[in-house]
Design a protein around this motif. Structure first.
Motif, PDB file in Angstrom:
ATOM      1  N   GLY A   1     -40.544 -11.874 -23.532  1.00  0.00           N
ATOM      2  CA  GLY A   1     -40.404 -10.779 -24.465  1.00  0.00           C
ATOM      3  C   GLY A   1     -41.072  -9.509 -24.011  1.00  0.00           C
ATOM      4  N   LEU A   5     -44.793  -8.681 -27.437  1.00  0.00           N
ATOM      5  CA  LEU A   5     -44.493  -9.881 -28.206  1.00  0.00           C
ATOM      6  C   LEU A   5     -45.758 -10.683 -28.463  1.00  0.00           C
ATOM      7  N   ILE A  51     -35.644 -10.485 -24.749  1.00  0.00           N
ATOM      8  CA  ILE A  51     -35.520 -11.847 -25.262  1.00  0.00           C
ATOM      9  C   ILE A  51     -34.061 -12.287 -25.274  1.00  0.00           C
TER      10      ILE A  51
END
Length: 64
Positions: A1, A5, A51
């Motif tokens: 990510g 993240l 992602i």
């Protein structure tokens, strides 16, 4: 990510009559944070795109 993240939690997995037998629908929530600034829409979008790209490459995931 990416660097923003913090967590990713799966909160629903659906396999049922509206899905083909070899497919499932997975819903997840993302928590993002930066310690040194307020995240912009571009920061969040880049994280989500990272992602989704990885999910597509590794699992052939498709956004519904």
């Amino acid at each position: 990510g990416g660097e923003y993240l913090v967590s990713c939690d799966v909160f629903d997995v659906y396999t049922g009559s509206h899905m083909t037998p070899d497919k499932k629908s997975v819903a997840f929530s993302l928590q993002m944070r930066a310690d040194d600034h307020t995240l912009t829409d571009d920061d969040a979008a880049a994280t989500v795109n990272n992602i989704l790209t990885k999910l597509e490459a590794e699992y052939q995931a498709v956004i519904r």
